[in-house]
Design a protein around this motif. Structure first.
Motif, PDB file in Angstrom:
ATOM      1  N   ASP A 159      -5.620   3.229   1.514  1.00 49.33           N
ATOM      2  CA  ASP A 159      -6.405   1.982   1.459  1.00 49.33           C
ATOM      3  C   ASP A 159      -6.374   1.318   0.087  1.00 49.33           C
ATOM      4  O   ASP A 159      -6.944   0.240  -0.098  1.00 49.33           O
ATOM      5  CB  ASP A 159      -7.865   2.280   1.842  1.00 49.33           C
ATOM      6  CG  ASP A 159      -7.996   2.763   3.274  1.00 49.33           C
ATOM      7  OD1 ASP A 159      -7.132   2.381   4.096  1.00 49.33           O
ATOM      8  OD2 ASP A 159      -8.934   3.531   3.567  1.00 49.33           O
ATOM      9  N   GLU A 160      -5.744   1.947  -0.870  1.00 53.39           N
ATOM     10  CA  GLU A 160      -5.694   1.395  -2.225  1.00 53.39           C
ATOM     11  C   GLU A 160      -4.501   0.438  -2.344  1.00 53.39           C
ATOM     12  O   GLU A 160      -3.350   0.844  -2.246  1.00 53.39           O
ATOM     13  CB  GLU A 160      -5.570   2.515  -3.252  1.00 53.39           C
ATOM     14  CG  GLU A 160      -5.635   2.027  -4.691  1.00 53.39           C
ATOM     15  CD  GLU A 160      -5.560   3.175  -5.678  1.00 53.39           C
ATOM     16  OE1 GLU A 160      -5.628   2.897  -6.888  1.00 53.39           O
ATOM     17  OE2 GLU A 160      -5.421   4.328  -5.240  1.00 53.39           O
ATOM     18  N   ALA A 161      -4.776  -0.834  -2.535  1.00 51.00           N
ATOM     19  CA  ALA A 161      -3.720  -1.851  -2.585  1.00 51.00           C
ATOM     20  C   ALA A 161      -3.099  -1.925  -3.977  1.00 51.00           C
ATOM     21  O   ALA A 161      -3.808  -1.825  -4.998  1.00 51.00           O
ATOM     22  CB  ALA A 161      -4.285  -3.203  -2.196  1.00 51.00           C
ATOM     23  N   SER A 179       0.809  -1.225   0.000  1.00 51.30           N
ATOM     24  CA  SER A 179       0.000   0.000   0.000  1.00 51.30           C
ATOM     25  C   SER A 179       0.838   1.269   0.000  1.00 51.30           C
ATOM     26  O   SER A 179       0.283   2.367   0.027  1.00 51.30           O
ATOM     27  CB  SER A 179      -0.933   0.000   1.214  1.00 51.30           C
ATOM     28  OG  SER A 179      -0.192  -0.017   2.428  1.00 51.30           O
ATOM     29  N   PHE A 180       2.153   1.154  -0.013  1.00 47.40           N
ATOM     30  CA  PHE A 180       3.001   2.340  -0.139  1.00 47.40           C
ATOM     31  C   PHE A 180       4.335   1.947  -0.757  1.00 47.40           C
ATOM     32  O   PHE A 180       4.710   0.763  -0.748  1.00 47.40           O
ATOM     33  CB  PHE A 180       3.217   3.031   1.213  1.00 47.40           C
ATOM     34  CG  PHE A 180       3.937   2.202   2.245  1.00 47.40           C
ATOM     35  CD1 PHE A 180       5.324   2.197   2.334  1.00 47.40           C
ATOM     36  CD2 PHE A 180       3.219   1.427   3.146  1.00 47.40           C
ATOM     37  CE1 PHE A 180       5.982   1.439   3.276  1.00 47.40           C
ATOM     38  CE2 PHE A 180       3.873   0.654   4.105  1.00 47.40           C
ATOM     39  CZ  PHE A 180       5.249   0.670   4.178  1.00 47.40           C
ATOM     40  N   LEU A 181       5.024   2.946  -1.297  1.00 49.68           N
ATOM     41  CA  LEU A 181       6.310   2.724  -1.937  1.00 49.68           C
ATOM     42  C   LEU A 181       7.344   3.658  -1.312  1.00 49.68           C
ATOM     43  O   LEU A 181       7.042   4.814  -0.997  1.00 49.68           O
ATOM     44  CB  LEU A 181       6.237   2.984  -3.441  1.00 49.68           C
ATOM     45  CG  LEU A 181       5.231   2.152  -4.238  1.00 49.68           C
ATOM     46  CD1 LEU A 181       5.165   2.640  -5.675  1.00 49.68           C
ATOM     47  CD2 LEU A 181       5.601   0.674  -4.189  1.00 49.68           C
ATOM     48  N   VAL A 182       8.579   3.140  -1.142  1.00 49.65           N
ATOM     49  CA  VAL A 182       9.694   3.953  -0.666  1.00 49.65           C
ATOM     50  C   VAL A 182      10.584   4.252  -1.862  1.00 49.65           C
ATOM     51  O   VAL A 182      11.038   3.334  -2.551  1.00 49.65           O
ATOM     52  CB  VAL A 182      10.490   3.222   0.433  1.00 49.65           C
ATOM     53  CG1 VAL A 182      11.662   4.089   0.903  1.00 49.65           C
ATOM     54  CG2 VAL A 182       9.587   2.874   1.610  1.00 49.65           C
ATOM     55  N   ILE A 183      10.842   5.532  -2.116  1.00 53.35           N
ATOM     56  CA  ILE A 183      11.637   5.929  -3.272  1.00 53.35           C
ATOM     57  C   ILE A 183      12.715   6.912  -2.835  1.00 53.35           C
ATOM     58  O   ILE A 183      12.639   7.510  -1.756  1.00 53.35           O
ATOM     59  CB  ILE A 183      10.768   6.562  -4.381  1.00 53.35           C
ATOM     60  CG1 ILE A 183      10.064   7.820  -3.851  1.00 53.35           C
ATOM     61  CG2 ILE A 183       9.753   5.561  -4.905  1.00 53.35           C
ATOM     62  CD1 ILE A 183       9.230   8.541  -4.887  1.00 53.35           C
ATOM     63  N   ASP A 184      13.732   7.046  -3.666  1.00 56.03           N
ATOM     64  CA  ASP A 184      14.761   8.063  -3.463  1.00 56.03           C
ATOM     65  C   ASP A 184      15.292   8.494  -4.824  1.00 56.03           C
ATOM     66  O   ASP A 184      14.730   8.120  -5.870  1.00 56.03           O
ATOM     67  CB  ASP A 184      15.872   7.575  -2.526  1.00 56.03           C
ATOM     68  CG  ASP A 184      16.640   6.377  -3.082  1.00 56.03           C
ATOM     69  OD1 ASP A 184      16.407   6.003  -4.256  1.00 56.03           O
ATOM     70  OD2 ASP A 184      17.480   5.805  -2.355  1.00 56.03           O
TER      71      ASP A 184
END
Length: 512
Positions: free
Chosen positions: A502-504, A465-470
Protein backbone atom coordinates in the motif's frame (compact mmCIF):
# COMPACT_ATOMS: atom_id res chain seq x y z
CA UNK A 1 4.84 -20.28 -68.93
CA UNK A 2 2.64 -17.17 -68.53
CA UNK A 3 4.34 -14.19 -66.97
CA UNK A 4 1.97 -14.13 -63.98
CA UNK A 5 2.75 -17.78 -63.25
CA UNK A 6 6.49 -17.11 -63.30
CA UNK A 7 6.09 -14.17 -60.95
CA UNK A 8 3.91 -16.22 -58.60
CA UNK A 9 6.50 -18.98 -58.49
CA UNK A 10 9.17 -16.40 -57.73
CA UNK A 11 7.17 -15.07 -54.78
CA UNK A 12 6.53 -18.63 -53.54
CA UNK A 13 10.23 -19.42 -53.66
CA UNK A 14 11.04 -16.15 -51.90
CA UNK A 15 8.51 -17.09 -49.22
CA UNK A 16 10.24 -20.46 -48.75
CA UNK A 17 13.63 -18.77 -48.37
CA UNK A 18 12.19 -16.22 -45.93
CA UNK A 19 10.54 -18.85 -43.71
CA UNK A 20 13.79 -20.83 -43.59
CA UNK A 21 15.87 -17.76 -42.68
CA UNK A 22 13.49 -16.57 -39.96
CA UNK A 23 13.34 -20.10 -38.57
CA UNK A 24 17.14 -20.21 -38.38
CA UNK A 25 17.23 -16.82 -36.65
CA UNK A 26 14.39 -17.59 -34.24
CA UNK A 27 16.00 -20.86 -33.13
CA UNK A 28 19.45 -19.33 -32.54
CA UNK A 29 20.80 -16.97 -29.84
CA UNK A 30 20.03 -14.19 -32.35
CA UNK A 31 16.38 -14.64 -31.34
CA UNK A 32 17.20 -12.39 -28.38
CA UNK A 33 17.29 -9.51 -30.85
CA UNK A 34 14.11 -10.64 -32.59
CA UNK A 35 11.86 -11.21 -29.57
CA UNK A 36 13.34 -9.83 -26.34
CA UNK A 37 15.68 -6.89 -26.98
CA UNK A 38 14.51 -3.62 -25.42
CA UNK A 39 14.97 -1.67 -28.64
CA UNK A 40 13.30 -4.35 -30.76
CA UNK A 41 10.02 -4.12 -28.85
CA UNK A 42 9.11 -0.49 -29.55
CA UNK A 43 6.87 -1.31 -32.52
CA UNK A 44 5.02 -3.98 -30.51
CA UNK A 45 4.54 -1.51 -27.67
CA UNK A 46 3.00 0.98 -30.11
CA UNK A 47 0.58 -1.67 -31.39
CA UNK A 48 -0.45 -2.69 -27.87
CA UNK A 49 -0.85 0.94 -26.84
CA UNK A 50 -3.18 1.51 -29.78
CA UNK A 51 -5.11 -1.66 -28.96
CA UNK A 52 -6.02 -0.38 -25.47
CA UNK A 53 -6.99 3.05 -26.88
CA UNK A 54 -4.28 4.84 -24.94
CA UNK A 55 -3.58 8.50 -25.86
CA UNK A 56 -0.53 8.57 -28.12
CA UNK A 57 2.37 10.72 -26.94
CA UNK A 58 5.50 8.83 -27.91
CA UNK A 59 9.13 9.69 -27.25
CA UNK A 60 10.90 8.18 -30.25
CA UNK A 61 14.42 8.31 -31.58
CA UNK A 62 15.17 9.98 -34.90
CA UNK A 63 13.55 6.89 -36.48
CA UNK A 64 9.73 6.81 -36.36
CA UNK A 65 9.26 3.26 -37.72
CA UNK A 66 6.10 4.30 -39.56
CA UNK A 67 6.07 1.56 -42.26
CA UNK A 68 7.13 -1.08 -39.74
CA UNK A 69 4.35 -0.11 -37.33
CA UNK A 70 1.74 -0.14 -40.10
CA UNK A 71 2.79 -3.62 -41.25
CA UNK A 72 2.99 -4.97 -37.70
CA UNK A 73 -0.48 -3.61 -36.90
CA UNK A 74 -1.92 -5.39 -39.96
CA UNK A 75 -0.18 -8.63 -39.01
CA UNK A 76 -1.38 -8.36 -35.40
CA UNK A 77 -4.93 -8.81 -36.69
CA UNK A 78 -4.15 -12.51 -37.22
CA UNK A 79 -4.08 -12.95 -33.45
CA UNK A 80 -0.75 -14.79 -33.29
CA UNK A 81 0.48 -13.11 -30.11
CA UNK A 82 3.54 -10.92 -29.71
CA UNK A 83 6.20 -13.46 -30.69
CA UNK A 84 4.11 -14.96 -33.48
CA UNK A 85 3.43 -11.54 -34.98
CA UNK A 86 7.11 -10.57 -34.82
CA UNK A 87 8.01 -13.86 -36.51
CA UNK A 88 5.51 -13.26 -39.29
CA UNK A 89 6.83 -9.71 -39.68
CA UNK A 90 10.34 -11.10 -40.19
CA UNK A 91 9.07 -13.27 -43.04
CA UNK A 92 7.20 -10.34 -44.57
CA UNK A 93 10.32 -8.16 -44.37
CA UNK A 94 12.36 -10.66 -46.38
CA UNK A 95 9.62 -11.19 -48.96
CA UNK A 96 9.44 -7.39 -49.31
CA UNK A 97 13.20 -7.34 -49.88
CA UNK A 98 12.69 -9.89 -52.66
CA UNK A 99 10.07 -7.58 -54.16
CA UNK A 100 12.54 -4.69 -54.16
CA UNK A 101 15.25 -6.88 -55.69
CA UNK A 102 12.74 -8.01 -58.31
CA UNK A 103 12.13 -4.38 -59.28
CA UNK A 104 15.90 -3.80 -59.47
CA UNK A 105 16.28 -6.88 -61.69
CA UNK A 106 14.31 -5.11 -64.44
CA UNK A 107 11.16 -5.71 -66.46
CA UNK A 108 10.68 -9.17 -67.94
CA UNK A 109 10.30 -7.66 -71.42
CA UNK A 110 13.74 -6.04 -71.21
CA UNK A 111 15.92 -7.86 -68.68
CA UNK A 112 17.08 -11.46 -68.87
CA UNK A 113 15.85 -13.89 -66.18
CA UNK A 114 15.03 -11.12 -63.67
CA UNK A 115 13.15 -13.45 -61.31
CA UNK A 116 16.12 -15.79 -61.07
CA UNK A 117 18.46 -12.87 -60.41
CA UNK A 118 16.27 -11.54 -57.58
CA UNK A 119 15.97 -15.00 -56.03
CA UNK A 120 19.72 -15.53 -56.14
CA UNK A 121 20.18 -12.21 -54.38
CA UNK A 122 17.68 -13.09 -51.66
CA UNK A 123 19.14 -16.58 -51.30
CA UNK A 124 22.66 -15.29 -50.70
CA UNK A 125 21.33 -12.68 -48.27
CA UNK A 126 19.43 -15.39 -46.41
CA UNK A 127 22.50 -17.64 -46.28
CA UNK A 128 24.52 -14.82 -44.70
CA UNK A 129 21.72 -14.10 -42.21
CA UNK A 130 21.59 -17.77 -41.23
CA UNK A 131 25.26 -17.63 -40.15
CA UNK A 132 24.59 -14.82 -37.67
CA UNK A 133 24.10 -16.17 -34.15
CA UNK A 134 25.21 -13.45 -31.76
CA UNK A 135 22.57 -12.11 -29.33
CA UNK A 136 24.28 -8.69 -29.36
CA UNK A 137 22.79 -5.72 -31.20
CA UNK A 138 26.33 -4.35 -31.56
CA UNK A 139 27.72 -7.34 -33.49
CA UNK A 140 28.63 -6.84 -37.14
CA UNK A 141 25.88 -9.29 -38.09
CA UNK A 142 23.84 -7.10 -40.38
CA UNK A 143 21.72 -9.33 -42.61
CA UNK A 144 19.63 -10.78 -39.78
CA UNK A 145 18.67 -7.25 -38.65
CA UNK A 146 16.22 -7.17 -41.56
CA UNK A 147 14.14 -9.84 -39.81
CA UNK A 148 13.40 -7.37 -36.97
CA UNK A 149 10.88 -4.52 -37.01
CA UNK A 150 13.13 -1.89 -35.41
CA UNK A 151 16.50 -2.11 -37.12
CA UNK A 152 15.52 -0.25 -40.29
CA UNK A 153 13.99 -3.09 -42.34
CA UNK A 154 11.73 -0.64 -44.19
CA UNK A 155 14.74 1.56 -45.00
CA UNK A 156 16.62 -1.45 -46.40
CA UNK A 157 13.68 -2.27 -48.68
CA UNK A 158 13.21 1.39 -49.61
CA UNK A 159 16.87 1.84 -50.59
CA UNK A 160 16.85 -1.22 -52.88
CA UNK A 161 13.47 -0.21 -54.30
CA UNK A 162 14.75 3.29 -55.13
CA UNK A 163 17.62 1.78 -57.13
CA UNK A 164 15.18 -0.51 -58.89
CA UNK A 165 12.83 2.32 -59.86
CA UNK A 166 15.75 4.29 -61.26
CA UNK A 167 16.76 1.30 -63.37
CA UNK A 168 13.18 0.85 -64.61
CA UNK A 169 13.00 4.51 -65.61
CA UNK A 170 16.25 4.41 -67.57
CA UNK A 171 15.34 1.09 -69.21
CA UNK A 172 11.95 2.41 -70.27
CA UNK A 173 13.42 5.54 -71.85
CA UNK A 174 16.06 3.60 -73.77
CA UNK A 175 13.52 0.96 -74.83
CA UNK A 176 11.24 3.59 -76.32
CA UNK A 177 14.21 5.12 -78.09
CA UNK A 178 15.17 1.71 -79.52
CA UNK A 179 18.43 1.71 -77.57
CA UNK A 180 19.59 4.88 -79.30
CA UNK A 181 21.62 7.25 -77.13
CA UNK A 182 20.40 10.22 -79.13
CA UNK A 183 16.77 9.19 -78.90
CA UNK A 184 16.91 8.61 -75.15
CA UNK A 185 18.31 12.04 -74.32
CA UNK A 186 15.03 13.92 -74.72
CA UNK A 187 12.62 11.51 -72.98
CA UNK A 188 11.55 11.78 -69.34
CA UNK A 189 10.35 8.72 -67.35
CA UNK A 190 7.73 10.59 -65.35
CA UNK A 191 6.35 7.47 -63.69
CA UNK A 192 9.76 6.43 -62.36
CA UNK A 193 10.55 10.00 -61.27
CA UNK A 194 7.31 10.14 -59.26
CA UNK A 195 7.87 6.65 -57.89
CA UNK A 196 11.41 7.22 -56.67
CA UNK A 197 10.34 10.56 -55.20
CA UNK A 198 7.49 8.91 -53.29
CA UNK A 199 9.78 6.16 -51.95
CA UNK A 200 12.34 8.75 -50.85
CA UNK A 201 9.72 10.94 -49.17
CA UNK A 202 8.14 8.05 -47.25
CA UNK A 203 11.51 6.59 -46.28
CA UNK A 204 13.05 9.86 -45.04
CA UNK A 205 9.84 10.74 -43.19
CA UNK A 206 10.26 7.56 -41.18
CA UNK A 207 14.06 7.32 -41.10
CA UNK A 208 16.43 10.12 -42.21
CA UNK A 209 19.17 7.50 -42.57
CA UNK A 210 17.69 6.79 -46.01
CA UNK A 211 19.40 9.97 -47.21
CA UNK A 212 22.81 8.50 -46.36
CA UNK A 213 22.01 4.99 -47.59
CA UNK A 214 20.31 5.90 -50.86
CA UNK A 215 19.87 9.59 -51.69
CA UNK A 216 23.53 10.61 -51.57
CA UNK A 217 25.20 7.58 -53.23
CA UNK A 218 22.45 7.05 -55.82
CA UNK A 219 22.48 10.76 -56.69
CA UNK A 220 26.26 10.53 -57.21
CA UNK A 221 25.82 7.60 -59.60
CA UNK A 222 23.03 9.41 -61.47
CA UNK A 223 25.14 12.54 -61.76
CA UNK A 224 27.75 10.54 -63.69
CA UNK A 225 25.11 8.80 -65.81
CA UNK A 226 23.57 12.19 -66.47
CA UNK A 227 26.55 13.10 -68.64
CA UNK A 228 25.01 10.91 -71.37
CA UNK A 229 21.43 10.26 -70.17
CA UNK A 230 19.16 13.21 -69.56
CA UNK A 231 16.66 10.96 -67.79
CA UNK A 232 19.21 10.44 -65.01
CA UNK A 233 18.96 14.11 -64.03
CA UNK A 234 15.19 13.88 -63.77
CA UNK A 235 15.45 10.75 -61.65
CA UNK A 236 18.08 12.35 -59.41
CA UNK A 237 15.82 15.38 -59.10
CA UNK A 238 12.88 13.20 -58.05
CA UNK A 239 15.08 11.40 -55.51
CA UNK A 240 16.42 14.59 -53.96
CA UNK A 241 13.04 16.38 -54.03
CA UNK A 242 11.37 13.41 -52.37
CA UNK A 243 14.05 13.33 -49.67
CA UNK A 244 13.61 17.04 -48.98
CA UNK A 245 9.85 16.54 -48.81
CA UNK A 246 10.40 13.74 -46.28
CA UNK A 247 12.49 16.03 -44.06
CA UNK A 248 9.80 18.73 -44.28
CA UNK A 249 7.17 16.15 -43.37
CA UNK A 250 9.08 15.36 -40.16
CA UNK A 251 8.61 18.89 -38.84
CA UNK A 252 4.99 18.44 -37.66
CA UNK A 253 6.13 15.23 -35.95
CA UNK A 254 8.95 16.92 -34.03
CA UNK A 255 7.15 16.40 -30.70
CA UNK A 256 7.55 12.63 -31.19
CA UNK A 257 11.33 12.84 -31.71
CA UNK A 258 13.15 12.80 -28.36
CA UNK A 259 16.56 12.60 -30.04
CA UNK A 260 17.27 13.98 -33.52
CA UNK A 261 20.40 11.85 -33.82
CA UNK A 262 22.69 14.85 -34.24
CA UNK A 263 24.58 13.81 -31.10
CA UNK A 264 25.50 10.47 -32.67
CA UNK A 265 27.91 12.20 -35.07
CA UNK A 266 31.25 13.58 -33.90
CA UNK A 267 33.82 13.91 -36.72
CA UNK A 268 36.61 14.39 -34.17
CA UNK A 269 36.09 10.75 -33.17
CA UNK A 270 36.84 9.33 -36.62
CA UNK A 271 39.92 7.42 -35.40
CA UNK A 272 37.95 5.87 -32.53
CA UNK A 273 35.20 5.01 -35.00
CA UNK A 274 37.71 3.29 -37.28
CA UNK A 275 39.03 1.27 -34.34
CA UNK A 276 35.48 0.39 -33.27
CA UNK A 277 34.38 -0.92 -36.65
CA UNK A 278 37.71 -2.66 -37.14
CA UNK A 279 37.24 -4.49 -33.83
CA UNK A 280 33.73 -5.53 -34.87
CA UNK A 281 35.09 -6.85 -38.17
CA UNK A 282 37.79 -8.84 -36.37
CA UNK A 283 35.17 -10.26 -34.01
CA UNK A 284 32.97 -11.24 -36.93
CA UNK A 285 35.92 -12.85 -38.73
CA UNK A 286 36.64 -15.06 -35.73
CA UNK A 287 33.00 -16.17 -35.25
CA UNK A 288 31.79 -19.53 -36.65
CA UNK A 289 31.09 -19.04 -40.36
CA UNK A 290 31.97 -15.39 -39.85
CA UNK A 291 35.04 -15.45 -42.09
CA UNK A 292 33.04 -17.16 -44.83
CA UNK A 293 30.33 -14.49 -44.72
CA UNK A 294 32.93 -11.68 -44.80
CA UNK A 295 34.61 -13.27 -47.83
CA UNK A 296 31.26 -13.66 -49.59
CA UNK A 297 30.42 -9.98 -49.08
CA UNK A 298 33.90 -8.93 -50.26
CA UNK A 299 33.56 -11.08 -53.40
CA UNK A 300 30.12 -9.63 -54.10
CA UNK A 301 31.49 -6.11 -53.76
CA UNK A 302 34.28 -6.92 -56.23
CA UNK A 303 31.78 -8.55 -58.58
CA UNK A 304 29.67 -5.37 -58.55
CA UNK A 305 32.70 -3.39 -59.74
CA UNK A 306 33.39 -5.90 -62.53
CA UNK A 307 29.72 -6.14 -63.53
CA UNK A 308 29.48 -2.36 -63.68
CA UNK A 309 32.43 -2.17 -66.08
CA UNK A 310 31.06 -4.95 -68.30
CA UNK A 311 27.57 -3.44 -68.45
CA UNK A 312 28.94 0.01 -69.28
CA UNK A 313 30.86 -1.51 -72.18
CA UNK A 314 27.63 -3.13 -73.40
CA UNK A 315 25.85 0.21 -73.01
CA UNK A 316 23.24 -1.40 -70.76
CA UNK A 317 22.85 1.77 -68.73
CA UNK A 318 19.99 0.68 -66.44
CA UNK A 319 21.70 -2.51 -65.31
CA UNK A 320 25.02 -0.66 -64.99
CA UNK A 321 23.40 1.78 -62.52
CA UNK A 322 22.21 -1.16 -60.42
CA UNK A 323 25.66 -2.76 -60.40
CA UNK A 324 27.32 0.60 -59.66
CA UNK A 325 25.10 1.09 -56.61
CA UNK A 326 26.22 -2.36 -55.41
CA UNK A 327 29.73 -1.05 -54.78
CA UNK A 328 29.26 2.73 -54.49
CA UNK A 329 26.63 2.58 -51.72
CA UNK A 330 28.74 0.47 -49.28
CA UNK A 331 31.81 2.60 -50.00
CA UNK A 332 30.00 5.88 -49.33
CA UNK A 333 28.26 4.56 -46.21
CA UNK A 334 31.39 3.08 -44.61
CA UNK A 335 33.55 6.14 -45.34
CA UNK A 336 30.76 8.43 -44.14
CA UNK A 337 30.15 6.45 -40.94
CA UNK A 338 33.84 6.61 -40.02
CA UNK A 339 34.24 10.26 -41.04
CA UNK A 340 31.29 11.21 -38.82
CA UNK A 341 32.74 9.30 -35.88
CA UNK A 342 29.73 7.01 -35.43
CA UNK A 343 29.70 3.91 -33.23
CA UNK A 344 26.77 1.72 -34.30
CA UNK A 345 27.00 -1.46 -36.35
CA UNK A 346 23.42 -1.06 -37.63
CA UNK A 347 24.44 1.99 -39.65
CA UNK A 348 26.54 -0.24 -41.92
CA UNK A 349 23.73 -2.48 -43.19
CA UNK A 350 24.27 -1.36 -46.83
CA UNK A 351 27.57 -3.28 -46.68
CA UNK A 352 25.46 -6.47 -46.77
CA UNK A 353 22.35 -5.64 -48.79
CA UNK A 354 23.77 -3.33 -51.48
CA UNK A 355 26.18 -5.90 -53.03
CA UNK A 356 23.15 -8.11 -53.71
CA UNK A 357 22.45 -5.73 -56.57
CA UNK A 358 25.36 -7.29 -58.41
CA UNK A 359 23.53 -10.63 -58.33
CA UNK A 360 20.27 -9.34 -59.79
CA UNK A 361 22.13 -8.28 -62.95
CA UNK A 362 24.12 -11.53 -63.11
CA UNK A 363 21.79 -13.15 -65.71
CA UNK A 364 22.48 -10.24 -68.05
CA UNK A 365 26.14 -11.29 -68.20
CA UNK A 366 25.77 -15.06 -68.48
CA UNK A 367 26.30 -16.81 -71.83
CA UNK A 368 23.23 -16.65 -74.07
CA UNK A 369 23.52 -20.35 -74.89
CA UNK A 370 22.41 -21.52 -71.44
CA UNK A 371 19.45 -23.95 -71.66
CA UNK A 372 16.05 -22.73 -70.52
CA UNK A 373 14.50 -24.41 -67.48
CA UNK A 374 11.46 -26.59 -68.17
CA UNK A 375 8.19 -25.57 -66.59
CA UNK A 376 7.74 -28.85 -64.71
CA UNK A 377 11.22 -28.60 -63.23
CA UNK A 378 10.67 -25.04 -62.04
CA UNK A 379 7.24 -25.79 -60.53
CA UNK A 380 8.55 -28.94 -58.84
CA UNK A 381 11.61 -27.21 -57.40
CA UNK A 382 9.47 -24.37 -56.06
CA UNK A 383 6.98 -26.78 -54.48
CA UNK A 384 9.76 -28.76 -52.84
CA UNK A 385 11.43 -25.59 -51.49
CA UNK A 386 8.18 -24.21 -50.09
CA UNK A 387 7.16 -27.53 -48.55
CA UNK A 388 10.59 -28.03 -46.98
CA UNK A 389 10.62 -24.51 -45.57
CA UNK A 390 7.18 -24.87 -44.03
CA UNK A 391 7.74 -28.43 -42.80
CA UNK A 392 11.15 -27.74 -41.28
CA UNK A 393 10.97 -24.05 -40.48
CA UNK A 394 7.64 -23.68 -38.71
CA UNK A 395 8.31 -26.51 -36.21
CA UNK A 396 11.67 -24.92 -35.37
CA UNK A 397 9.94 -21.63 -34.67
CA UNK A 398 7.14 -23.27 -32.68
CA UNK A 399 9.64 -25.30 -30.66
CA UNK A 400 10.96 -22.16 -28.95
CA UNK A 401 10.84 -22.87 -25.22
CA UNK A 402 8.22 -20.86 -23.28
CA UNK A 403 9.62 -18.19 -20.96
CA UNK A 404 8.38 -19.24 -17.53
CA UNK A 405 10.10 -16.30 -15.80
CA UNK A 406 8.39 -13.81 -18.09
CA UNK A 407 5.04 -15.54 -17.64
CA UNK A 408 5.46 -15.33 -13.86
CA UNK A 409 5.89 -11.56 -13.97
CA UNK A 410 3.07 -11.03 -16.45
CA UNK A 411 0.64 -13.17 -14.41
CA UNK A 412 1.55 -11.47 -11.11
CA UNK A 413 1.21 -7.96 -12.53
CA UNK A 414 -2.08 -8.81 -14.22
CA UNK A 415 -3.58 -10.26 -11.02
CA UNK A 416 -2.34 -7.41 -8.82
CA UNK A 417 -4.47 -4.82 -10.61
CA UNK A 418 -1.85 -2.22 -9.68
CA UNK A 419 0.82 -0.24 -11.52
CA UNK A 420 4.54 -0.93 -11.16
CA UNK A 421 7.76 0.21 -12.76
CA UNK A 422 11.14 -0.98 -13.98
CA UNK A 423 14.20 0.20 -15.84
CA UNK A 424 14.56 0.14 -19.63
CA UNK A 425 16.35 -3.16 -20.28
CA UNK A 426 14.35 -4.97 -17.61
CA UNK A 427 10.79 -3.76 -17.95
CA UNK A 428 10.18 -3.57 -21.68
CA UNK A 429 9.76 -7.30 -22.29
CA UNK A 430 7.16 -7.84 -19.52
CA UNK A 431 5.48 -4.57 -20.50
CA UNK A 432 5.12 -5.77 -24.08
CA UNK A 433 3.45 -9.03 -23.03
CA UNK A 434 0.90 -7.48 -20.66
CA UNK A 435 -2.73 -7.22 -21.72
CA UNK A 436 -2.49 -3.52 -20.82
CA UNK A 437 1.06 -2.13 -21.14
CA UNK A 438 0.19 0.80 -18.88
CA UNK A 439 0.51 -1.52 -15.85
CA UNK A 440 4.31 -1.16 -16.04
CA UNK A 441 6.00 2.23 -16.26
CA UNK A 442 9.52 2.74 -17.62
CA UNK A 443 11.72 4.64 -15.16
CA UNK A 444 15.38 5.29 -14.42
CA UNK A 445 17.22 4.31 -11.23
CA UNK A 446 15.91 7.42 -9.43
CA UNK A 447 12.32 6.58 -10.33
CA UNK A 448 12.05 9.40 -12.84
CA UNK A 449 9.94 8.70 -15.91
CA UNK A 450 12.37 7.53 -18.61
CA UNK A 451 10.88 8.94 -21.80
CA UNK A 452 12.70 6.90 -24.43
CA UNK A 453 10.94 4.72 -27.00
CA UNK A 454 7.84 4.74 -24.83
CA UNK A 455 4.43 6.41 -24.61
CA UNK A 456 4.76 9.41 -22.29
CA UNK A 457 1.11 9.00 -21.36
CA UNK A 458 2.30 6.15 -19.08
CA UNK A 459 3.75 8.66 -16.65
CA UNK A 460 0.35 10.22 -15.95
CA UNK A 461 -0.27 7.58 -13.27
CA UNK A 462 2.04 9.59 -10.99
CA UNK A 463 3.03 6.77 -8.64
CA UNK A 464 3.73 3.03 -8.53
CA UNK A 465 3.61 0.38 -5.82
CA UNK A 466 6.09 -2.26 -6.99
CA UNK A 467 9.30 -2.56 -8.99
CA UNK A 468 10.46 -5.26 -11.43
CA UNK A 469 14.20 -5.91 -11.27
CA UNK A 470 16.71 -8.40 -12.63
CA UNK A 471 20.47 -8.92 -12.74
CA UNK A 472 21.04 -6.05 -15.18
CA UNK A 473 19.02 -3.51 -13.19
CA UNK A 474 21.22 -0.78 -11.61
CA UNK A 475 20.49 -0.19 -7.95
CA UNK A 476 17.48 2.06 -7.30
CA UNK A 477 17.83 5.31 -5.34
CA UNK A 478 14.26 5.63 -4.06
CA UNK A 479 12.66 8.93 -3.02
CA UNK A 480 12.50 9.91 0.64
CA UNK A 481 13.81 7.40 3.14
CA UNK A 482 12.49 4.35 1.33
CA UNK A 483 14.82 1.47 0.53
CA UNK A 484 14.44 -1.85 -1.23
CA UNK A 485 14.41 -3.56 2.20
CA UNK A 486 10.93 -2.09 2.73
CA UNK A 487 9.53 -4.30 -0.05
CA UNK A 488 8.34 -7.89 -0.05
CA UNK A 489 10.31 -9.77 -2.69
CA UNK A 490 8.45 -12.03 -5.10
CA UNK A 491 10.83 -14.36 -7.01
CA UNK A 492 10.13 -14.97 -10.69
CA UNK A 493 13.23 -16.77 -11.93
CA UNK A 494 15.58 -14.20 -13.42
CA UNK A 495 13.14 -11.46 -12.35
CA UNK A 496 12.29 -10.25 -8.87
CA UNK A 497 9.23 -8.18 -8.01
CA UNK A 498 9.81 -5.75 -5.13
CA UNK A 499 6.29 -5.19 -3.80
CA UNK A 500 5.77 -2.14 -1.58
CA UNK A 501 2.10 -3.00 -1.02
CA UNK A 502 0.00 0.00 0.00
CA UNK A 503 3.02 2.30 0.12
CA UNK A 504 3.08 4.39 -3.08
CA UNK A 505 6.34 5.45 -4.73
CA UNK A 506 5.95 8.83 -6.48
CA UNK A 507 7.41 9.18 -9.97
CA UNK A 508 9.92 11.94 -10.53
CA UNK A 509 10.03 14.31 -13.51
CA UNK A 510 10.54 12.86 -16.97
CA UNK A 511 13.95 12.55 -18.54
CA UNK A 512 15.13 11.16 -21.87
Amino acid sequence: MPRWARELLGVATALAISVAVVAATASSPRSELLFRDGDSLVTSLVIHSLAVAQPQDWAMSSVLFLPEIAVLWALSLFGLGTDGTLTLAGVVNLVALYGALRVAAGASAIARAPIAGALVGLGVFGAVAATEWSPSRDALELASLTTTTTYYSATVVGAVLAVGLVRRGIDRVRSRAGGSDAGSRSAVPWGAVAGVGAVAAASVLSNPLFAAWATVPLALVLAIVGLSERAAWWLAGGLVAGSILGFVGRMPLAHLIANTGAGYADPTQWAASLDYYGALLAERWSAPWGAASVIVIALLWGWCVSACVLLVRRRDVGAAVVAACGWVVPLVVVVGAIALGTHAARYLQPVVFAPLLGLVVLPELLPRALPAARRGTVVGATAVALTAAVALGIPRIAATAPDADLACVVDWVGKSGRTGAGQFWTVRLPKTHLADPRALVQVDHELRGYAWLVNRDDFGVGEVSFLVIDAQTPAFALPGERTMTDAALVPCGRYTIADFGDEALPLGPQRS
